[in-house]
Design a protein around this motif. Structure first.
Motif, PDB file in Angstrom:
ATOM      1  N   CYS A 126     -52.999  19.713  -7.649  1.00  0.00           N
ATOM      2  CA  CYS A 126     -53.216  19.107  -6.330  1.00  0.00           C
ATOM      3  C   CYS A 126     -54.195  17.932  -6.483  1.00  0.00           C
ATOM      4  O   CYS A 126     -55.268  18.082  -7.086  1.00  0.00           O
ATOM      5  CB  CYS A 126     -53.790  20.155  -5.386  1.00  0.00           C
ATOM      6  SG  CYS A 126     -54.214  19.501  -3.773  1.00  0.00           S
ATOM      7  N   HIS A 128     -56.197  16.797  -4.473  1.00  0.00           N
ATOM      8  CA  HIS A 128     -57.458  16.959  -3.740  1.00  0.00           C
ATOM      9  C   HIS A 128     -58.568  17.397  -4.692  1.00  0.00           C
ATOM     10  O   HIS A 128     -59.562  16.701  -4.855  1.00  0.00           O
ATOM     11  CB  HIS A 128     -57.284  17.983  -2.600  1.00  0.00           C
ATOM     12  CG  HIS A 128     -58.543  18.219  -1.825  1.00  0.00           C
ATOM     13  ND1 HIS A 128     -59.007  19.471  -1.526  1.00  0.00           N
ATOM     14  CD2 HIS A 128     -59.432  17.349  -1.288  1.00  0.00           C
ATOM     15  CE1 HIS A 128     -60.139  19.363  -0.838  1.00  0.00           C
ATOM     16  NE2 HIS A 128     -60.410  18.088  -0.676  1.00  0.00           N
ATOM     17  N   ALA A 129     -58.377  18.554  -5.323  1.00  0.00           N
ATOM     18  CA  ALA A 129     -59.425  19.060  -6.224  1.00  0.00           C
ATOM     19  C   ALA A 129     -58.850  19.730  -7.462  1.00  0.00           C
ATOM     20  O   ALA A 129     -59.587  20.366  -8.207  1.00  0.00           O
ATOM     21  CB  ALA A 129     -60.343  20.020  -5.483  1.00  0.00           C
ATOM     22  N   GLY A 130     -57.542  19.611  -7.673  1.00  0.00           N
ATOM     23  CA  GLY A 130     -56.975  20.068  -8.936  1.00  0.00           C
ATOM     24  C   GLY A 130     -56.413  21.477  -8.963  1.00  0.00           C
ATOM     25  O   GLY A 130     -55.996  21.945 -10.027  1.00  0.00           O
ATOM     26  N   CYS A 131     -56.373  22.190  -7.829  1.00  0.00           N
ATOM     27  CA  CYS A 131     -55.726  23.512  -7.830  1.00  0.00           C
ATOM     28  C   CYS A 131     -54.220  23.330  -8.085  1.00  0.00           C
ATOM     29  O   CYS A 131     -53.673  22.271  -7.839  1.00  0.00           O
ATOM     30  CB  CYS A 131     -55.924  24.202  -6.488  1.00  0.00           C
ATOM     31  SG  CYS A 131     -57.643  24.584  -6.105  1.00  0.00           S
ATOM     32  N   CYS A 144     -50.744  23.998  -1.355  1.00  0.00           N
ATOM     33  CA  CYS A 144     -51.912  24.235  -2.203  1.00  0.00           C
ATOM     34  C   CYS A 144     -52.680  25.431  -1.645  1.00  0.00           C
ATOM     35  O   CYS A 144     -53.015  25.446  -0.454  1.00  0.00           O
ATOM     36  CB  CYS A 144     -52.804  22.997  -2.238  1.00  0.00           C
ATOM     37  SG  CYS A 144     -54.248  23.260  -3.296  1.00  0.00           S
ATOM     38  N   CYS A 146     -55.680  26.301  -2.143  1.00  0.00           N
ATOM     39  CA  CYS A 146     -57.139  26.148  -2.015  1.00  0.00           C
ATOM     40  C   CYS A 146     -57.580  25.654  -0.635  1.00  0.00           C
ATOM     41  O   CYS A 146     -58.443  26.252  -0.002  1.00  0.00           O
ATOM     42  CB  CYS A 146     -57.657  25.213  -3.104  1.00  0.00           C
ATOM     43  SG  CYS A 146     -57.496  25.940  -4.746  1.00  0.00           S
ATOM     44  N   HIS A 147     -56.976  24.543  -0.168  1.00  0.00           N
ATOM     45  CA  HIS A 147     -57.442  23.987   1.121  1.00  0.00           C
ATOM     46  C   HIS A 147     -56.269  23.555   1.994  1.00  0.00           C
ATOM     47  O   HIS A 147     -56.393  22.654   2.818  1.00  0.00           O
ATOM     48  CB  HIS A 147     -58.394  22.807   0.894  1.00  0.00           C
ATOM     49  CG  HIS A 147     -59.438  23.053  -0.150  1.00  0.00           C
ATOM     50  ND1 HIS A 147     -59.342  22.574  -1.447  1.00  0.00           N
ATOM     51  CD2 HIS A 147     -60.592  23.773  -0.107  1.00  0.00           C
ATOM     52  CE1 HIS A 147     -60.382  22.960  -2.154  1.00  0.00           C
ATOM     53  NE2 HIS A 147     -61.157  23.691  -1.373  1.00  0.00           N
ATOM     54  N   ASP A 148     -55.102  24.178   1.710  1.00  0.00           N
ATOM     55  CA  ASP A 148     -53.937  24.025   2.603  1.00  0.00           C
ATOM     56  C   ASP A 148     -53.294  22.646   2.639  1.00  0.00           C
ATOM     57  O   ASP A 148     -52.675  22.292   3.657  1.00  0.00           O
ATOM     58  CB  ASP A 148     -54.309  24.429   4.050  1.00  0.00           C
ATOM     59  CG  ASP A 148     -54.422  25.934   4.168  1.00  0.00           C
ATOM     60  OD1 ASP A 148     -53.801  26.638   3.354  1.00  0.00           O
ATOM     61  OD2 ASP A 148     -55.151  26.387   5.069  1.00  0.00           O
ATOM     62  N   SER A 149     -53.400  21.878   1.603  1.00  0.00           N
ATOM     63  CA  SER A 149     -52.577  20.661   1.567  1.00  0.00           C
ATOM     64  C   SER A 149     -51.124  21.077   1.382  1.00  0.00           C
ATOM     65  O   SER A 149     -50.835  22.078   0.713  1.00  0.00           O
ATOM     66  CB  SER A 149     -52.992  19.751   0.406  1.00  0.00           C
ATOM     67  OG  SER A 149     -54.195  19.068   0.700  1.00  0.00           O
ATOM     68  N   PRO A 164     -56.091  17.776   3.225  1.00  0.00           N
ATOM     69  CA  PRO A 164     -57.244  17.039   2.685  1.00  0.00           C
ATOM     70  C   PRO A 164     -56.913  16.216   1.440  1.00  0.00           C
ATOM     71  O   PRO A 164     -57.720  15.382   1.026  1.00  0.00           O
ATOM     72  CB  PRO A 164     -58.244  18.147   2.345  1.00  0.00           C
ATOM     73  CG  PRO A 164     -57.426  19.371   2.157  1.00  0.00           C
ATOM     74  CD  PRO A 164     -56.228  19.242   3.044  1.00  0.00           C
TER      75      PRO A 164
HETATM   76  S1  FES Z   1     -57.347  21.507  -4.082  1.00  0.00           S
HETATM   77 FE1  FES Z   1     -55.499  21.404  -2.996  1.00  0.00          FE
HETATM   78  S2  FES Z   1     -56.070  21.165  -0.967  1.00  0.00           S
HETATM   79 FE2  FES Z   1     -57.929  21.237  -2.040  1.00  0.00          FE
END
Ligand code: FES
Length: 203
Positions: A126, A128-131, A144, A146-149, A164
């Motif tokens: 992802c 956003h932060a790599g999940c 995703c 982690c934060h619902d992207s 995000p």
């Molecule tokens: S790491 Fe995917 S939405 Fe934050």
């Protein structure tokens, strides 16, 4: 054969006697420097020979990567045209200063077959932060955890505007090449920095 002449008496003799220890020191120092320089060459050659097997193994395996950084990821027949994306591990050899670790997982991609010989690839990380994103067949999109992207299945673009993630999934270059077991999917695997609106390859 000439023999060293004794220093004459008087001021000149005194001067020459005083200089003798300094001349001896300079001669010894020059001998040490020359010996050290001659020793460095075989030492460097020895280190090169010691490292050579590792270099050879690394060059021989090449990590499966071609000269443009493409890796074989799977076969086209593993996907159906218009079907759901499938996740594939990306395998490569890893080499550090002293060791070579063959066939290590270095990442993963989602592959999507859009034609007989047309495949798209998206890095699962992802932006956003790599999940790692998951493809949710019931929702028909990547999500995703982690934060619902969320991202569209066919092109990886951001689906929910409240996501995000600053950009869509990172698409990778794909080549379909003939192979002995059928058409092969080769991907130029790259990771990109998270948190930026445009793609910046990781160093
Ligand atoms: S790491 Fe995917 S939405 Fe934050």
């Amino acid at each position: 054969m000439s023999h060293p002449q004794p220093a004459p008496d008087g001021p000149v003799g005194d001067f020459l006697k005083a200089e003798e220890p300094r001349r001896d020191f300079m001669t010894q120092a020059a001998a040490i420097v020359t010996g050290a320089a001659l020793g460095v060459v075989p030492l460097a050659a020895g280190v090169g020979v010691f490292l050579d097997p590792l270099r050879q193994r690394s060059a021989k395996s090449g990590g499966g990567k071609d000269s443009q950084g493409f890796l074989k990821v799977g076969l086209v027949d593993a996907l159906t045209v218009g079907g759901a994306p499938r996740r594939f591990e990306v395998i490569d050899d890893q080499v550090d200063a002293w060791n070579m670790f063959p066939k290590q997982p270095i990442g993963a991609v989602y592959l999507l077959r859009t034609g007989d010989a047309e495949v798209r690839a998206f890095n699962v990380k992802c932006p956003h932060a790599g999940c790692s994103v998951d493809f949710k067949s019931e929702a028909g999109c990547y999500q995703c955890p982690c934060h619902d992207s969320s991202f569209q299945a066919n092109d990886g673009k951001i689906l929910n505007p409240n996501s995000p993630s600053p950009r869509g999934l990172d698409e990778l270059l794909v080549e379909v090449r003939p192979g002995s077991g059928g058409s092969e999917i080769w991907v130029q695997y790259l990771d990109f920095q998270p948190g930026t609106s445009h793609k910046v390859p990781e160093a």
